[in-house]
Enzyme design. Structure first.
Site, short mmCIF file in Angstrom:
data_model
loop_
_atom_site.label_atom_id
_atom_site.label_comp_id
_atom_site.label_asym_id
_atom_site.label_seq_id
_atom_site.Cartn_x
_atom_site.Cartn_y
_atom_site.Cartn_z
CB SER A 153 -1.02 0.39 1.37
OG SER A 153 -1.61 1.73 1.19
CE1 TYR A 166 -3.56 -1.83 4.97
CE2 TYR A 166 -3.25 -0.05 4.24
CZ TYR A 166 -3.51 -0.67 4.05
OH TYR A 166 -3.85 -1.20 2.90
CE LYS A 170 -1.76 -4.05 2.91
NZ LYS A 170 -1.90 -5.32 2.63
#
Length: 305
Positions: A153, A166, A170
């Site tokens: 991401s 997150y 990622k």
């Protein structure tokens, strides 16, 4: 058809909805038999499992004349990851592609983030990608072929607000993908990472309270999750045999190749550095090349096409 998956078997995690669903359907359309994995839980991943989303995708594939089976194991479980790979072997006799797409979100500001918020996201995105990849590795090695696609991401590659867990996961996924590509190249196995831009349940959970945030959300709604699938299928097909260790992005009809960290400036002294000489020479020398604190939206500012 150049990017053909006929005779191949693909495992797609988190494939009950959104990006994963699109990839599973596209894999089947290209001729692959598909293990459709989805836990069927909420975005946080902390409620009971529901395999109906996965089964619905399987039903779509079968009704279109394809082959597929549903699997409800959790990628966060090492044993569960082996079970989903075993489902491919037991039902279709082999495994040729793994798409690590399953995900969850626990967004909060770093200074408010609890340990469980961090651990839960790392467990699914990073540890989950390891678990499933490792479960398939022995089969890939034995048959001398295989393709991994891991979802990274721009939250990790560039940065985002309120997503320390997150983002860390990622960016870790990108590193994991590169390591797999290096370690397994001699066995004919390749590994790539893809940053998908798509309007999904996860993106829909982003809070929007200011006019700027609302405008950004309206732009994100234009990002079609099914647009990610053709690129992923092409990567997994024999047409992608020479592509490994790369980081890509897919944003509607746009495809990106991302840079990877390399040195851009150096400073040297024959006398060795001291804290004072670093402060006096290195910081001013490097300052013009420092990266600003960009968020993903600061970099990808144009409307999707």
């Amino acid at each position: 058809m150049v990017a053909n998956m006929t005779g191949k078997v693909a495992l797609v995690t988190g494939a009950g909805r959104g990006v994963g669903r699109g990839i599973a359907l596209e894999m089947a359309a290209a001729g692959a038999a598909v293990v459709v994995n989805d836990l069927g839980s909420s975005l946080k991943g902390d409620d009971g499992a529901d395999t109906s989303p996965a089964q619905q995708v399987v039903d779509e594939i079968v009704q279109a004349g394809g082959r597929a089976v549903a699997n409800g194991d959790s990628v966060a479980s090492y044993e569960g990851a082996h079970e989903m790979v075993r489902a491919a072997i037991d039902n279709f006799g082999r495994i040729d592609a793994v798409v690590n797409n399953a995900g969850n979100l626990r967004d909060t500001l770093f200074h408010k983030m609890e340990e469980d918020d961090f651990d839960a996201v790392i467990a699914v995105h990073l540890k989950g990608s390891f678990n499933v990849s490792r479960a398939a590795a022995s089969f890939f090695k034995e048959q001398g072929s295989g393709a991994y696609v891991h979802m990274t991401s721009t939250s990790g590659l560039v940065g985002n607000f309120g997503q320390a867990n997150y983002s860390a996961a990622k960016l870790g996924v990108a590193g994991l993908s590169k390591s797999i590509a290096l370690d397994m190249a001699r066995f004919g196995v390749r590994s790539n990472a893809v940053a998908p831009f798509a309007w999904t349940r996860m993106v829909d959970s982003i809070p929007a309270t200011t006019p700027e945030q609302i405008k950004r959300i309206e732009g994100l709604k234009k990002l079609v999750p099914e647009k990610i699938a053709p690129f992923v299928v092409a990567l997994c097909s024999d047409a992608g045999a020479k592509v490994s260790g790369q980081i890509f992005g897919v944003r509607n009809n746009e495809i990106y190749l991302f840079s990877q960290p390399r040195p851009i400036r150096t400073a040297h002294t024959s006398d060795g550095w001291t804290p004072d000489s670093v402060a006096e020479r290195v910081f001013p020398m490097f300052e013009k090349d420092f990266y600003p604190l960009h968020r993903s939206g600061d970099v990808f500012t144009w409307d999707p096409v």
